[in-house]
Scaffold this active site. Structure first.
Site, PDB file in Angstrom:
ATOM      1  N   ARG A 104      36.127  43.942  49.663  1.00 16.32           N
ATOM      2  CA  ARG A 104      34.721  43.569  49.441  1.00 16.32           C
ATOM      3  C   ARG A 104      34.131  43.017  50.730  1.00 16.32           C
ATOM      4  O   ARG A 104      34.716  42.133  51.356  1.00 16.32           O
ATOM      5  CB  ARG A 104      34.611  42.477  48.369  1.00 16.32           C
ATOM      6  CG  ARG A 104      35.094  42.899  47.034  1.00 16.32           C
ATOM      7  CD  ARG A 104      34.588  41.987  45.946  1.00 16.32           C
ATOM      8  NE  ARG A 104      34.732  40.565  46.212  1.00 16.32           N
ATOM      9  CZ  ARG A 104      34.323  39.619  45.381  1.00 16.32           C
ATOM     10  NH1 ARG A 104      33.724  39.963  44.257  1.00 16.32           N
ATOM     11  NH2 ARG A 104      34.489  38.356  45.658  1.00 16.32           N
ATOM     12  N   THR A 108      27.882  41.105  51.342  1.00 20.99           N
ATOM     13  CA  THR A 108      27.185  41.883  50.308  1.00 20.99           C
ATOM     14  C   THR A 108      28.012  42.003  49.023  1.00 20.99           C
ATOM     15  O   THR A 108      27.475  42.358  47.981  1.00 20.99           O
ATOM     16  CB  THR A 108      26.904  43.312  50.806  1.00 20.99           C
ATOM     17  OG1 THR A 108      28.177  43.962  51.005  1.00 20.99           O
ATOM     18  CG2 THR A 108      26.120  43.302  52.109  1.00 20.99           C
ATOM     19  N   ASP A 200      41.662  33.751  45.012  1.00 22.27           N
ATOM     20  CA  ASP A 200      41.786  35.072  45.638  1.00 22.27           C
ATOM     21  C   ASP A 200      43.170  35.648  45.331  1.00 22.27           C
ATOM     22  O   ASP A 200      44.184  35.164  45.835  1.00 22.27           O
ATOM     23  CB  ASP A 200      41.577  34.940  47.157  1.00 22.27           C
ATOM     24  CG  ASP A 200      41.493  36.306  47.814  1.00 22.27           C
ATOM     25  OD1 ASP A 200      42.450  37.109  47.660  1.00 22.27           O
ATOM     26  OD2 ASP A 200      40.476  36.596  48.455  1.00 22.27           O
ATOM     27  N   ASP A 203      45.305  36.928  48.366  1.00 27.04           N
ATOM     28  CA  ASP A 203      45.851  35.832  49.177  1.00 27.04           C
ATOM     29  C   ASP A 203      46.990  35.130  48.452  1.00 27.04           C
ATOM     30  O   ASP A 203      47.983  34.729  49.080  1.00 27.04           O
ATOM     31  CB  ASP A 203      44.748  34.816  49.510  1.00 27.04           C
ATOM     32  CG  ASP A 203      43.843  35.309  50.627  1.00 27.04           C
ATOM     33  OD1 ASP A 203      44.267  36.197  51.393  1.00 27.04           O
ATOM     34  OD2 ASP A 203      42.705  34.815  50.716  1.00 27.04           O
TER      35      ASP A 203
HETATM   36  C1  PRP Z   1      39.603  41.663  45.218  1.00 29.08           C
HETATM   37  C2  PRP Z   1      40.299  42.160  43.964  1.00 29.08           C
HETATM   38  C3  PRP Z   1      39.482  43.381  43.626  1.00 29.08           C
HETATM   39  C4  PRP Z   1      38.089  42.984  44.044  1.00 29.08           C
HETATM   40  C5  PRP Z   1      37.330  42.588  42.813  1.00 29.08           C
HETATM   41  O1  PRP Z   1      40.008  42.377  46.318  1.00 29.08           O
HETATM   42  O2  PRP Z   1      41.654  42.402  44.149  1.00 29.08           O
HETATM   43  O3  PRP Z   1      39.890  44.549  44.314  1.00 29.08           O
HETATM   44  O4  PRP Z   1      38.229  41.852  44.911  1.00 29.08           O
HETATM   45  O5  PRP Z   1      36.028  42.318  43.136  1.00 29.08           O
HETATM   46  P1  PRP Z   1      34.796  43.184  42.649  1.00 29.08           P
HETATM   47  O6  PRP Z   1      35.012  43.451  41.202  1.00 29.08           O
HETATM   48  O7  PRP Z   1      33.613  42.275  42.903  1.00 29.08           O
HETATM   49  O8  PRP Z   1      34.730  44.431  43.484  1.00 29.08           O
HETATM   50  P2  PRP Z   1      39.521  41.993  47.788  1.00 29.08           P
HETATM   51  O9  PRP Z   1      38.270  42.721  48.137  1.00 29.08           O
HETATM   52  O10 PRP Z   1      39.470  40.496  47.928  1.00 29.08           O
HETATM   53  O11 PRP Z   1      40.633  42.613  48.694  1.00 29.08           O
HETATM   54  P3  PRP Z   1      42.196  42.265  48.807  1.00 29.08           P
HETATM   55  O12 PRP Z   1      42.843  42.762  47.537  1.00 29.08           O
HETATM   56  O13 PRP Z   1      42.592  43.028  49.992  1.00 29.08           O
HETATM   57  O14 PRP Z   1      42.359  40.773  48.955  1.00 29.08           O
HETATM   58  N1  URA Z   2      38.619  38.821  44.028  1.00 24.52           N
HETATM   59  C1  URA Z   2      39.542  37.850  43.798  1.00 24.52           C
HETATM   60  O1  URA Z   2      40.660  37.929  44.305  1.00 24.52           O
HETATM   61  N2  URA Z   2      39.192  36.816  43.027  1.00 24.52           N
HETATM   62  C2  URA Z   2      37.967  36.703  42.464  1.00 24.52           C
HETATM   63  O2  URA Z   2      37.708  35.727  41.753  1.00 24.52           O
HETATM   64  C3  URA Z   2      37.023  37.719  42.717  1.00 24.52           C
HETATM   65  C4  URA Z   2      37.379  38.768  43.501  1.00 24.52           C
END
Ligand code: PRP
Ligand code: URA
Length: 209
Positions: A104, A108, A200, A203
């Protein structure tokens, strides 16, 4: 209209309470994501077609049901979805794994695609998309759009925690996709994080913060 399945089960509630706790460390967090994923896999595969066949028990022929040659593909949304793959493969050892890399944009909150590799025969496969978090729904909706471009007909989405906003987006954009979640939380905050959520997920699974 596809269904939203919220898995209301004591084992899932208990394990989710550990995931939500900010004091839970990386090792335990990863293990519990795995345990919940296995439980969710059991439910999310409930409607897979089976075929009738016969095996010989030591006593007599038995009519049994198997998955036959049904192709199944698990698609984690990178990165956090990776934490759900191996636990699902324990129940679906012949499944293929396709990967979609999305993150994400921090400002945005729109998903940005950076990687994709699907099995050649994905069009004939039942696809199970996995990601611990369904927040705005942007990442999951983009992943489903992408998989549909391959001609896939059977797509299921499995998330551990969802926000109502994300559920609504998937139901609006992809009414043919069944959604399995362990919990639907209250809302999103100003940073599009799920409240109360678990923070997160990526993380916490990979120990990057
Ligand atoms: C997180 C999560 C989803 C997304 C959800 O990933 O694992 O993929 O956010 O958010 P959304 O429904 O608003 O799109 P992130 O973008 O943080 O990436 P990561 O898994 O690499 O930490
Ligand atoms: N992605 C995450 O990992 N946690 C949230 O709460 C939203 C998006």
């Amino acid at each position: 209209m596809a269904e939203l399945h919220v898995l209301d089960h004591p084992l899932i509630h208990h394990k989710l309470s550990i995931l939500r706790d900010k004091n839970t460390g990386v090792k335990e967090f990863r293990e519990i994501v795995g345990e919940i994923s296995t439980l969710m896999c059991y439910e999310a595969t409930r409607n897979l077609p089976t075929v009738e066949t016969t095996v010989e028990t030591p006593v007599a022929p038995a009519v049994v049901r198997t998955l036959g040659d049904q192709k199944i593909t698990i698609v984690p949304i990178l990165r956090a979805g990776l934490g759900m793959v191996d636990p699902m493969l324990k129940l679906l050892p012949s499944a293929r794994v396709g990967h979609i890399g999305l993150f994400r944009d921090p400002d945005t909150h729109e998903p940005i695609k950076y990687y994709c590799k699907m099995p050649d025969d994905i069009a004939e496969s039942a696809v199970i998309i996995v990601d611990p978090m369904l927040a705005t729904g942007g990442s999951a909706s983009a992943a489903i759009d992408f998989i549909k471009e391959y001609g896939c007909k059977s797509i299921t989405l499995v998330d551990i925690i969802a926000a109502p906003e994300g559920v609504n987006v998937i139901r609006r954009d992809h009414p043919d996709v069944d959604i399995y979640v362990a919990a639907v939380d209250e809302k999103l905050n100003d940073h599009a994080y799920i409240v109360p959520g678990l923070g997160d997920a990526g993380d916490r699974i990979f120990g990057t913060k």
